[in-house]
Design an enzyme around this catalytic site. Sequence first.
Site, PDB file in Angstrom:
ATOM      1  N   ASP A 154      21.251  23.221   6.858  1.00 35.74           N
ATOM      2  CA  ASP A 154      20.565  22.741   8.056  1.00 35.74           C
ATOM      3  C   ASP A 154      19.863  23.883   8.791  1.00 35.74           C
ATOM      4  O   ASP A 154      20.113  24.153   9.961  1.00 35.74           O
ATOM      5  CB  ASP A 154      21.579  22.044   8.976  1.00 35.74           C
ATOM      6  N   GLU A 396      30.990  25.575   4.325  1.00 34.38           N
ATOM      7  CA  GLU A 396      31.129  24.134   4.123  1.00 34.38           C
ATOM      8  C   GLU A 396      30.986  23.686   2.673  1.00 34.38           C
ATOM      9  O   GLU A 396      30.271  22.725   2.368  1.00 34.38           O
ATOM     10  CB  GLU A 396      30.154  23.368   5.022  1.00 34.38           C
ATOM     11  N   ASN A 449      35.004  24.280  10.429  1.00 39.89           N
ATOM     12  CA  ASN A 449      33.868  23.794  11.208  1.00 39.89           C
ATOM     13  C   ASN A 449      34.183  22.365  11.618  1.00 39.89           C
ATOM     14  O   ASN A 449      34.414  21.503  10.754  1.00 39.89           O
ATOM     15  CB  ASN A 449      32.581  23.811  10.382  1.00 39.89           C
ATOM     16  N   TYR A 451      33.332  19.027  14.534  1.00 46.16           N
ATOM     17  CA  TYR A 451      32.403  18.486  15.531  1.00 46.16           C
ATOM     18  C   TYR A 451      32.929  17.194  16.163  1.00 46.16           C
ATOM     19  O   TYR A 451      32.189  16.239  16.351  1.00 46.16           O
ATOM     20  CB  TYR A 451      31.024  18.266  14.890  1.00 46.16           C
ATOM     21  N   GLU A 487      32.863  26.989  13.574  1.00 43.32           N
ATOM     22  CA  GLU A 487      31.742  26.246  14.174  1.00 43.32           C
ATOM     23  C   GLU A 487      32.292  25.134  15.055  1.00 43.32           C
ATOM     24  O   GLU A 487      33.182  24.387  14.643  1.00 43.32           O
ATOM     25  CB  GLU A 487      30.826  25.614  13.122  1.00 43.32           C
ATOM     26  N   LYS A 551      21.808  23.120  19.111  1.00 39.24           N
ATOM     27  CA  LYS A 551      23.194  23.425  19.485  1.00 39.24           C
ATOM     28  C   LYS A 551      23.356  24.809  20.112  1.00 39.24           C
ATOM     29  O   LYS A 551      24.461  25.204  20.483  1.00 39.24           O
ATOM     30  CB  LYS A 551      24.118  23.297  18.271  1.00 39.24           C
TER      31      LYS A 551
END
Length: 583
Positions: A154, A396, A449, A451, A487, A551
Amino acid sequence: MLKPRPTPTRELVSLDGLWRFALEGGPGPLDTALEAAVPASYNDLFTDPAVRDHVGWVWYQRQVRVPRGWAGERIVLRLDAATHHGRVYVGDVLVAEHTGGYTPFEADITEHVRAGQEFRLTVAVGNELTGVTIPPGTITVSADGRRRQTYLHDFYNYAGLARSVWLCSRPPVHIQDITLVTGLDGTVRYTVETSEPTPVRVRVLDAAGTQVAVGEGATGTVRIEDVTLWRPGAPYLYELVAEIDGDSYPQPFGVRTVEVRGTEFLINGEPFYFTGFGRHEDTPVRGKGHDDAYLVHDFQLMDWTGANSFRTSHYPYAEEVMDFADRHGIVVIDETAAVGLNLAVASGLFGAPPRPTFSPETYGEATRDAHAQAIRELVARDKNHPSVVMWCLANEPASNEEGAREYFEPLVELTRELDPTRPVTYSAVMFATHDNDRIADLFDVVCVNRYYGWYIATGDLATAEAYLERDLRGWAERFGKPVMMSEYGADTQPGLHSVWDTPWTEEYQQAYLEMHHRVFDRIEAFVGEHVWNFADFQTAHGIHRVDGNKKGVFTRDRRPKAAAHALRTRWKGLAGRKPANPR
C-alpha cells in the site's frame, strides 16, 4: 560493501544532478529533450501520464569526466540504488547489473575509461515487479497492448535513481570490507577484508580524534579503556581506521549491545521501550528520492514528538538516514523490501479467488532466493550501524498459511548466520493470530500490525479496545516473548472535526491512539509502539485511497495533525521506559 568516503587514499565525485532521460533507448546517445533529476523518482517529475504510468525500462544518461589525477587507481561506479532493477553501461559496454531496488551496487570500470577523459554513462532502470522479485507484483497486458503493474503493498511503486550515483577512486590494493562487533567492556572484534592478502593495522579514535586502541592483523580484538557507550538519545561514535600499505578507510561505530531476555528488549543490558513510527521515504515531487532537507526536518519532528525509534517500512532506507540515526541516537528496526507476500490481501481487497501464498505457482523457491539475497545485501550494508538494533525480514506475510514455515525458517537461519548479534522479527498481518500463526516461535520479538477501531470495529473504540487487549494478551501468553505494535493508525483528513467518534476526523485519530495506549500500558510483555504512519504518503490510484494514505500524524508536507501533539505529550514523559503497569 563499504560506503564511499573521501580519505587520504580515496576520492569520489558526485554524479548527482540533471541527466538526459527517455522511456525508450539504449546505451547509445539518447535522442530526447527530457531531463530528470538524480536523486529522485521519475514518476512525478513530468506532466505526461505515459511517464508516470510507464511499466518497463527507462534510460538515464550523462557525460562523465574522470579526474586526471586518477591515473593508476582503480575507478569504480557506485549506485546507491536503482529501483527495482539496474543496468549500467560505459559507452556501449554493460558493466553492471543488479536486482533489488533499495541496496547499492558497483562496477569497477578501470579497463573502460582513462584519467582525464570523458565517457558516456547510461543507466537503464526497470520498475517491474513479478512473483520472483522482492517486493512481488504482477504485470498484465490490456487488450490495447498497455502493460499494467499491480502489487499488494500500500504505497506507490516509485522508480528510478532515487539515491546518489558516485564515481570513486581506490588504490590498486585496497580495503574491501570491515565488520565490527562490540562489547560493554569496550572490546571491539574486527574483521578487515582486502582485495589481496596484505598486512593490516587498525587504530581506534574517539570522538575528539584521540587514539584509544591499536591492533594488527586482518582479524582481531582491541579494547577501549573507559569506554563511552552509544545509547539511545545519547549517541557516542568512535572510528576504527583500517590501514594497509597504500590505503586506509575510517569506519564509524558505536559501542553497544542488544539482547532479548524473557519478555524484555535490552540495549546495553537495560530495558528499552520503543516509541516512534513506521515511516516511508516519500515526499512531493521527489517520490522516494533522498533529500537531505527532509532528512533533517523529519528527524527534528520525530525528536519534537519524543520518538526514540522508527522502522524502515518497508525497505532499506538511504544510507544517509542510517548515518544520521547513528549520530543522533535514534534506534532503527531495519526492514527488507519483502512486503506483499500475502495473497489473502488480494482476495480481501479485490474479491479475487483465494490462492495459496506459498507454492511453486505463487511464491516459491525463486522468490525465497530473491528474499535471501535481499537479506544478505541489507546486513552487508548496515551491519556496523549502532542505531540498527533488529532486522525485520518481512511486513505482513501470510504467516498463518501452510508453507509459511518452510519459506521463512531458512531465511531466519540465514539472518542469524550473517549477524548473530541482533534480534530478528517480522510484522504480523491482521489475518495472523496467536492461534494460527506458524512462524512466530522462530523469531525473537513478536511485532504485530493491528487496526481495531479502523478496519475492524470502525468507529467503535470500546469494542476495539476489548478486541485489541485480548489479541495482544494472546500473543504474549502463547510465545512468552517481547511484544510490540509495529503498526496502528487511522486515516485522518486534516481539518476535519467532530464532537462524536467520527472516523477520518482529527479527534477520532487522537482517541484511537489513546485507546491503544491504555491497552499497551496493561500488557506486561509489551515493549514498544510504532504508529502508522509518521506522515501521509502516496499510494496507487484506486477507490481505496484518496490522494494516498492519510494515516500520518503529519501531513505529506509535514504539518502536524492533532494526534502529533497528543503523541508528544505521551512520549516526552516515557524517554525509552515502559509505562508503569496499572494492574
